[in-house]
Design a protein around this motif. Structure first.
Motif, PDB file in Angstrom:
ATOM      1  N   VAL A 334       9.377 -16.827 -26.549  1.00 36.98           N
ATOM      2  CA  VAL A 334       8.684 -15.593 -26.386  1.00 36.98           C
ATOM      3  C   VAL A 334       6.962 -16.134 -26.108  1.00 36.98           C
ATOM      4  O   VAL A 334       6.939 -16.558 -26.840  1.00 36.98           O
ATOM      5  CB  VAL A 334       8.715 -14.244 -27.372  1.00 36.98           C
ATOM      6  CG1 VAL A 334       7.858 -13.509 -26.997  1.00 36.98           C
ATOM      7  CG2 VAL A 334      10.167 -14.441 -27.323  1.00 36.98           C
ATOM      8  N   ILE A 335       6.106 -16.303 -25.098  1.00 32.31           N
ATOM      9  CA  ILE A 335       5.354 -16.165 -23.779  1.00 32.31           C
ATOM     10  C   ILE A 335       5.156 -15.190 -23.571  1.00 32.31           C
ATOM     11  O   ILE A 335       5.076 -15.082 -22.315  1.00 32.31           O
ATOM     12  CB  ILE A 335       5.330 -18.116 -23.794  1.00 32.31           C
ATOM     13  CG1 ILE A 335       6.107 -18.591 -24.284  1.00 32.31           C
ATOM     14  CG2 ILE A 335       4.047 -18.339 -23.477  1.00 32.31           C
ATOM     15  CD1 ILE A 335       5.916 -20.031 -23.388  1.00 32.31           C
ATOM     16  N   ASP A 336       4.019 -14.794 -24.659  1.00 32.82           N
ATOM     17  CA  ASP A 336       3.415 -13.552 -23.324  1.00 32.82           C
ATOM     18  C   ASP A 336       1.861 -12.882 -23.733  1.00 32.82           C
ATOM     19  O   ASP A 336       1.758 -13.457 -25.362  1.00 32.82           O
ATOM     20  CB  ASP A 336       4.176 -12.432 -23.123  1.00 32.82           C
ATOM     21  CG  ASP A 336       3.360 -11.836 -21.775  1.00 32.82           C
ATOM     22  OD1 ASP A 336       2.686 -11.478 -21.178  1.00 32.82           O
ATOM     23  OD2 ASP A 336       5.057 -10.832 -21.459  1.00 32.82           O
ATOM     24  N   ASP A 378       9.505 -15.363 -15.760  1.00 32.33           N
ATOM     25  CA  ASP A 378      10.035 -14.021 -16.477  1.00 32.33           C
ATOM     26  C   ASP A 378      10.502 -14.018 -17.919  1.00 32.33           C
ATOM     27  O   ASP A 378      10.545 -13.470 -18.403  1.00 32.33           O
ATOM     28  CB  ASP A 378      10.606 -13.369 -14.963  1.00 32.33           C
ATOM     29  CG  ASP A 378       9.137 -12.541 -14.140  1.00 32.33           C
ATOM     30  OD1 ASP A 378       8.471 -13.146 -14.283  1.00 32.33           O
ATOM     31  OD2 ASP A 378      10.331 -13.376 -13.019  1.00 32.33           O
ATOM     32  N   ARG A 379      12.053 -15.003 -17.872  1.00 34.64           N
ATOM     33  CA  ARG A 379      12.617 -14.611 -18.710  1.00 34.64           C
ATOM     34  C   ARG A 379      11.829 -15.236 -20.055  1.00 34.64           C
ATOM     35  O   ARG A 379      12.090 -14.553 -22.029  1.00 34.64           O
ATOM     36  CB  ARG A 379      13.712 -15.510 -19.068  1.00 34.64           C
ATOM     37  CG  ARG A 379      14.408 -16.048 -18.003  1.00 34.64           C
ATOM     38  CD  ARG A 379      15.929 -16.325 -17.652  1.00 34.64           C
ATOM     39  NE  ARG A 379      16.199 -17.134 -18.666  1.00 34.64           N
ATOM     40  CZ  ARG A 379      16.991 -18.251 -19.128  1.00 34.64           C
ATOM     41  NH1 ARG A 379      17.443 -18.425 -17.780  1.00 34.64           N
ATOM     42  NH2 ARG A 379      17.763 -18.438 -19.702  1.00 34.64           N
ATOM     43  N   PHE A 380      10.858 -15.140 -20.218  1.00 37.70           N
ATOM     44  CA  PHE A 380       9.710 -15.389 -21.484  1.00 37.70           C
ATOM     45  C   PHE A 380       8.940 -14.488 -21.630  1.00 37.70           C
ATOM     46  O   PHE A 380       7.825 -14.805 -22.971  1.00 37.70           O
ATOM     47  CB  PHE A 380       8.667 -16.324 -21.531  1.00 37.70           C
ATOM     48  CG  PHE A 380       9.872 -18.211 -21.217  1.00 37.70           C
ATOM     49  CD1 PHE A 380      11.288 -18.184 -21.398  1.00 37.70           C
ATOM     50  CD2 PHE A 380       9.221 -19.839 -20.452  1.00 37.70           C
ATOM     51  CE1 PHE A 380      12.045 -19.456 -21.223  1.00 37.70           C
ATOM     52  CE2 PHE A 380       9.971 -20.218 -21.198  1.00 37.70           C
ATOM     53  CZ  PHE A 380      11.578 -20.663 -20.990  1.00 37.70           C
ATOM     54  N   ALA A 384      11.178  -9.288 -21.023  1.00 37.49           N
ATOM     55  CA  ALA A 384      12.601  -9.500 -21.447  1.00 37.49           C
ATOM     56  C   ALA A 384      13.293  -9.792 -23.370  1.00 37.49           C
ATOM     57  O   ALA A 384      14.169  -9.541 -23.627  1.00 37.49           O
ATOM     58  CB  ALA A 384      12.683 -10.976 -20.644  1.00 37.49           C
ATOM     59  N   HIS A 385      12.458  -8.959 -23.689  1.00 30.16           N
ATOM     60  CA  HIS A 385      12.273  -9.592 -25.099  1.00 30.16           C
ATOM     61  C   HIS A 385      12.303  -8.159 -26.219  1.00 30.16           C
ATOM     62  O   HIS A 385      13.458  -7.884 -27.228  1.00 30.16           O
ATOM     63  CB  HIS A 385      11.516 -10.781 -26.216  1.00 30.16           C
ATOM     64  CG  HIS A 385      12.370 -11.797 -25.121  1.00 30.16           C
ATOM     65  ND1 HIS A 385      13.567 -12.235 -25.855  1.00 30.16           N
ATOM     66  CD2 HIS A 385      11.532 -12.300 -24.713  1.00 30.16           C
ATOM     67  CE1 HIS A 385      13.402 -13.529 -24.625  1.00 30.16           C
ATOM     68  NE2 HIS A 385      11.871 -13.836 -24.386  1.00 30.16           N
ATOM     69  N   THR A 386      11.284  -7.650 -25.535  1.00 32.69           N
ATOM     70  CA  THR A 386      10.984  -6.057 -26.389  1.00 32.69           C
ATOM     71  C   THR A 386      11.984  -5.132 -27.023  1.00 32.69           C
ATOM     72  O   THR A 386      12.958  -4.817 -25.840  1.00 32.69           O
ATOM     73  CB  THR A 386       9.978  -5.524 -26.252  1.00 32.69           C
ATOM     74  OG1 THR A 386       9.471  -5.558 -24.832  1.00 32.69           O
ATOM     75  CG2 THR A 386       8.749  -6.682 -26.605  1.00 32.69           C
ATOM     76  N   THR A 387      11.851  -3.903 -28.432  1.00 33.03           N
ATOM     77  CA  THR A 387      12.982  -3.272 -28.028  1.00 33.03           C
ATOM     78  C   THR A 387      12.241  -2.683 -28.839  1.00 33.03           C
ATOM     79  O   THR A 387      11.097  -2.138 -28.778  1.00 33.03           O
ATOM     80  CB  THR A 387      14.204  -3.450 -28.679  1.00 33.03           C
ATOM     81  OG1 THR A 387      13.927  -4.136 -30.298  1.00 33.03           O
ATOM     82  CG2 THR A 387      15.389  -5.118 -28.339  1.00 33.03           C
ATOM     83  N   SER A 388      12.787  -1.003 -29.138  1.00 35.75           N
ATOM     84  CA  SER A 388      12.439   0.581 -29.364  1.00 35.75           C
ATOM     85  C   SER A 388      12.083  -0.421 -30.904  1.00 35.75           C
ATOM     86  O   SER A 388      13.390  -0.827 -31.359  1.00 35.75           O
ATOM     87  CB  SER A 388      12.991   1.313 -28.843  1.00 35.75           C
ATOM     88  OG  SER A 388      12.776   1.393 -27.188  1.00 35.75           O
TER      89      SER A 388
END
Length: 390
Positions: A334-336, A378-380, A384-388
């Motif tokens: 996770v890099i953002d 983009d995968r990082f 691509a990871h966050t959820t509600s």
């Protein structure tokens, strides 16, 4: 530009180094002491490798190895380099990715290596036995010899990266946990548990297993799992130099079982022995209350691997310990930059295999703060990871 880096494990220390050497005013915060053993970046060994079933990571390692070379060259120029004491920080001795001849993971890894242009050999069972007599394989197995595989020394590397950051002007603060942070009209404001408040232009959260706690008030929900991972060391059954020599680097490989995720190292320390571990996820835990005692039942996978792969080792471990994984379901990082908080960035969830990419993750982190356009896969990205929220 003033940048606060919160967390000085592998990702944070490398980010602090790269920002400081590029002229930023860096304030580097560590909630414990530098090189502590409560997270994921301590100890004497982590695998470095290009061999992966996933072509993205194989390709990224070519860039990571270039940055490792830069890191080692700069570390050697420090007034008191740690490498003079512990030896080379990244040692690429070659290693095996071993499994059944029909293993899908072996097939995928071979394709990924070819695509990335990485050097490797294919070894039959008899060739493995001839090259590494102390390592047992069955006649139905083969291996990819990743000639660039080896090991890194995580504890020494983290301390070295922090020393490089400090030498470039970073202010390093130990025992300085975050209490809270918020964006301001001019950047960010960070309050420490000590009561001190620090203002900066940018904040990079590299808190490892504590990352979700650092994000709790942001509305960003990452599907992270913090797990308790057990590792163990085993000594040769026989005493004496000859028994130990069979497991020394060069005569014995770094290795990964492609089919069951067990992995191991050569004998790097006669005091502790040959290290084995499993990449399979352990029990879910809280990083502030993780159980450090290792029970015999937790060592069964490693004892089985010793019996099957390393018959010259004692099956009773000489030492066992615990570290933490912080994993995403895909094992992607996770890099953002946080949404709607353009001055706050997250580097996290290296999923138990991120240490080998540490200088590249640091380059990504520095790029987020400097906005210099280094492309993060983009995968990082958070999308691509966050959820509600639940």
């Amino acid at each position: 530009m003033r940048v606060i880096v919160a967390g000085l494990g592998a990702a944070g220390s490398m980010t602090a180094w790269q920002l400081a050497k590029r002229g930023c005013e860096v304030i580097a915060l560590e909630q414990f002491h530098i090189g502590h053993d409560r997270g994921s970046s301590h100890g004497e060994s982590r695998i470095v490798r290009s061999v992966y079933p996933d072509a993205l990571f194989t390709g990224l390692m070519n860039r990571a190895f270039e940055l490792w070379e830069t890191f080692e060259a700069e570390e050697a120029c420090l007034p008191s380099p740690i490498s003079e004491v512990v030896g080379k920080l990244v040692e690429r001795i070659g290693g095996l990715y071993v499994g059944d001849v029909a293993s899908p993971n072996l097939q995928l890894a071979e394709v990924a290596l070819q695509k990335a242009g990485s050097n490797f050999e294919l070894l039959s069972a008899s060739e493995i036995r001839a090259r590494y007599p102390a390592f047992r394989v069955s006649s139905s197995e083969r291996a990819i010899l990743d000639t660039g595989m080896g090991y890194a020394r995580p504890g020494a590397i983290v301390r070295s990266a922090v020393a490089l950051a400090a030498a470039a002007g970073a202010r390093v603060m130990e025992n300085a946990p975050l209490r809270l942070w918020q964006e301001t009209s001019n950047g960010v404001s960070v309050q420490l548990m000590t009561g001190e408040t620090i203002e900066a232009d940018q904040l990079i959260l590299a808190c490892g297993s504590w990352i979700q706690k650092a994000l709790v008030h942001t509305g960003v929900h990452l599907p992270l799992k913090v797990t308790r991972q057990v590792y163990a060391h085993f000594q040769p059954r026989e005493h004496g130099a000859d028994a130990c020599n069979a497991y020394l680097p060069g005569d014995f490989p770094v290795w990964i079982d492609a089919d069951n995720n067990t992995y191991g190292f050569p004998l790097l320390s006669g005091e502790t022995g040959v290290k084995l571990a499993s990449h399979d996820l352990g029990s879910t835990t809280d990083p502030d209350s993780v159980k450090r005692e290792v029970l015999p039942v937790e060592l069964e996978a490693m004892v089985h691997a010793v019996t099957e792969r390393l018959p010259g080792l004692d099956t009773v471990p000489s030492y066992a310990g615990v570290c933490l994984y912080t994993s995403t379901p895909t094992e992607d990082f996770v890099i953002d930059t946080l949404p709607e908080q353009c001055n706050v960035h997250v580097l996290s969830a290296c999923s138990g295999h991120g240490f080998k990419f540490a200088p590249l993750i640091g380059a990504f982190g520095a790029s987020l703060a400097l906005r210099d356009g280094i492309a993060v896969p983009d995968r990082f990205r958070l999308a691509a990871h966050t959820t509600s929220p639940a």
